[in-house]
Enzyme design. Sequence first.
Site, PDB file in Angstrom:
ATOM      1  N   TYR A 157       5.341  -1.755 -10.855  1.00 52.39           N
ATOM      2  CA  TYR A 157       5.255  -2.323  -9.509  1.00 52.39           C
ATOM      3  C   TYR A 157       4.299  -1.538  -8.612  1.00 52.39           C
ATOM      4  O   TYR A 157       4.004  -0.362  -8.852  1.00 52.39           O
ATOM      5  CB  TYR A 157       6.645  -2.321  -8.860  1.00 52.39           C
ATOM      6  CG  TYR A 157       7.094  -0.919  -8.482  1.00 52.39           C
ATOM      7  CD1 TYR A 157       6.910  -0.427  -7.189  1.00 52.39           C
ATOM      8  CD2 TYR A 157       7.673  -0.067  -9.434  1.00 52.39           C
ATOM      9  CE1 TYR A 157       7.290   0.864  -6.855  1.00 52.39           C
ATOM     10  CE2 TYR A 157       8.050   1.210  -9.110  1.00 52.39           C
ATOM     11  CZ  TYR A 157       7.862   1.681  -7.817  1.00 52.39           C
ATOM     12  OH  TYR A 157       8.220   2.964  -7.486  1.00 52.39           O
TER      13      TYR A 157
ATOM     14  N   PHE B  44       2.633   1.750  -0.184  1.00 53.61           N
ATOM     15  CA  PHE B  44       3.538   2.864   0.073  1.00 53.61           C
ATOM     16  C   PHE B  44       4.134   3.454  -1.199  1.00 53.61           C
ATOM     17  O   PHE B  44       4.706   4.546  -1.173  1.00 53.61           O
ATOM     18  CB  PHE B  44       4.666   2.447   1.025  1.00 53.61           C
ATOM     19  CG  PHE B  44       5.531   1.317   0.542  1.00 53.61           C
ATOM     20  CD1 PHE B  44       6.555   1.525  -0.367  1.00 53.61           C
ATOM     21  CD2 PHE B  44       5.304   0.027   1.001  1.00 53.61           C
ATOM     22  CE1 PHE B  44       7.347   0.480  -0.813  1.00 53.61           C
ATOM     23  CE2 PHE B  44       6.101  -1.032   0.559  1.00 53.61           C
ATOM     24  CZ  PHE B  44       7.117  -0.807  -0.353  1.00 53.61           C
ATOM     25  N   ASP B  45       3.989   2.746  -2.336  1.00 57.93           N
ATOM     26  CA  ASP B  45       4.574   3.273  -3.573  1.00 57.93           C
ATOM     27  C   ASP B  45       4.048   2.492  -4.766  1.00 57.93           C
ATOM     28  O   ASP B  45       3.613   1.341  -4.632  1.00 57.93           O
ATOM     29  CB  ASP B  45       6.100   3.158  -3.515  1.00 57.93           C
ATOM     30  CG  ASP B  45       6.799   4.024  -4.561  1.00 57.93           C
ATOM     31  OD1 ASP B  45       6.132   4.884  -5.147  1.00 57.93           O
ATOM     32  OD2 ASP B  45       8.011   3.835  -4.780  1.00 57.93           O
TER      33      ASP B  45
ATOM     34  N   ILE C 299      16.525  -2.024  -3.773  1.00 59.70           N
ATOM     35  CA  ILE C 299      16.820  -2.870  -2.616  1.00 59.70           C
ATOM     36  C   ILE C 299      17.020  -4.316  -3.058  1.00 59.70           C
ATOM     37  O   ILE C 299      16.500  -4.764  -4.078  1.00 59.70           O
ATOM     38  CB  ILE C 299      15.694  -2.770  -1.558  1.00 59.70           C
ATOM     39  CG1 ILE C 299      14.333  -3.030  -2.183  1.00 59.70           C
ATOM     40  CG2 ILE C 299      15.747  -1.438  -0.843  1.00 59.70           C
ATOM     41  CD1 ILE C 299      13.191  -3.005  -1.189  1.00 59.70           C
TER      42      ILE C 299
ATOM     43  N   TYR D   7      14.670  -2.595   3.779  1.00 58.99           N
ATOM     44  CA  TYR D   7      15.198  -1.378   4.391  1.00 58.99           C
ATOM     45  C   TYR D   7      15.713  -1.605   5.810  1.00 58.99           C
ATOM     46  O   TYR D   7      16.004  -0.652   6.532  1.00 58.99           O
ATOM     47  CB  TYR D   7      14.135  -0.277   4.362  1.00 58.99           C
ATOM     48  CG  TYR D   7      13.839   0.189   2.953  1.00 58.99           C
ATOM     49  CD1 TYR D   7      14.612   1.169   2.353  1.00 58.99           C
ATOM     50  CD2 TYR D   7      12.810  -0.382   2.214  1.00 58.99           C
ATOM     51  CE1 TYR D   7      14.361   1.590   1.053  1.00 58.99           C
ATOM     52  CE2 TYR D   7      12.551   0.024   0.909  1.00 58.99           C
ATOM     53  CZ  TYR D   7      13.329   1.016   0.339  1.00 58.99           C
ATOM     54  OH  TYR D   7      13.084   1.429  -0.951  1.00 58.99           O
TER      55      TYR D   7
ATOM     56  N   PHE E 227       5.712  -6.831  -2.998  1.00 63.74           N
ATOM     57  CA  PHE E 227       5.615  -6.073  -4.239  1.00 63.74           C
ATOM     58  C   PHE E 227       4.822  -6.878  -5.270  1.00 63.74           C
ATOM     59  O   PHE E 227       5.114  -8.053  -5.505  1.00 63.74           O
ATOM     60  CB  PHE E 227       6.997  -5.776  -4.805  1.00 63.74           C
ATOM     61  CG  PHE E 227       7.751  -4.713  -4.071  1.00 63.74           C
ATOM     62  CD1 PHE E 227       7.656  -3.381  -4.462  1.00 63.74           C
ATOM     63  CD2 PHE E 227       8.557  -5.037  -2.990  1.00 63.74           C
ATOM     64  CE1 PHE E 227       8.362  -2.398  -3.784  1.00 63.74           C
ATOM     65  CE2 PHE E 227       9.270  -4.066  -2.307  1.00 63.74           C
ATOM     66  CZ  PHE E 227       9.165  -2.737  -2.707  1.00 63.74           C
TER      67      PHE E 227
END
Length: 284
Positions: free
Chosen positions: A207, A217-218, A232, A258, A276
């Site tokens: 991902y 962010f990731d 999540i 979040y 994502f």
Amino acid sequence: MKRTVVASILILCVAYLTSCMKGVDEVEKQQENEKQIKEYLTANGLIPSKDTLGMYAMMESFNPGARKLTLGDSVSVNYEIFRLDGTKVTGSESGKPLVFLHGYAPIYAMDFVATWMRVGEKVTVLAPYYLAFGSGGSSDGKVPAYSPIRLVMEIVHTKSENDQIVEYIAKNKLTVDYTTPENIRIVRLNQVTGDTLGMGKQITVAYKGYLLSGKKFDEGAFNHLTGSNQVIKGFDKGLRNMRPGEKAWIIFPSAQGYGAYGTEDRRIPAFAPLAFEVEITKAN
């Protein structure tokens, strides 16, 4: 300072207790503010409405057909802040409205006013110190401690989380293939036949996670049991609607991510819809 409206109320309570600990008579300060505000209203011939928090408001324009704001909406406002002696403290530049998330305005008065305003409406508010710059005054010294203010604010534009998601999808020329009841959008990037994963499947997923601003962010890869609380909600529910070997975008609102707080490291802010890009590389 960032906070939700609920957190704002808690902060006000803490400020009250702190002032008491410093020997400040908070009730006396509030009474002084009330007197100053009433004198201003009388001197200027104004007839306002008063709310339960101690603000006095005078609507200058109405737009009853527009929707009211909800927490997390992106809000653009034209505004000016004055001391009650008429001195201008700050304000937005012409053509450059201030943008903030509803629940995270620079001062409490802006957030509380926004709870009952709509796009296109303009209001003048007289707010006591505890809804303005507090017991310390403004950081630049323009507003003394315990000072009431006059706030003029007009809401010029808002975007709900759904608006932000729709805009993101259009901007990136994506086509949504499936939307869940929780408003999780799935954009399939390749054609794979067979049943979707559903609950209880052990998978490996790669991902990349993005804010709707486009900021990554990731990224990574990990093993996941679908239907578990390892990740999540929006991410898991999106995966359940995918097939082994499939690549897709999963896009969902903050309620499935979040929420009202974001992440502790602040990489994901409060009320942030997320996108994502995922690939299910293995499924058992």
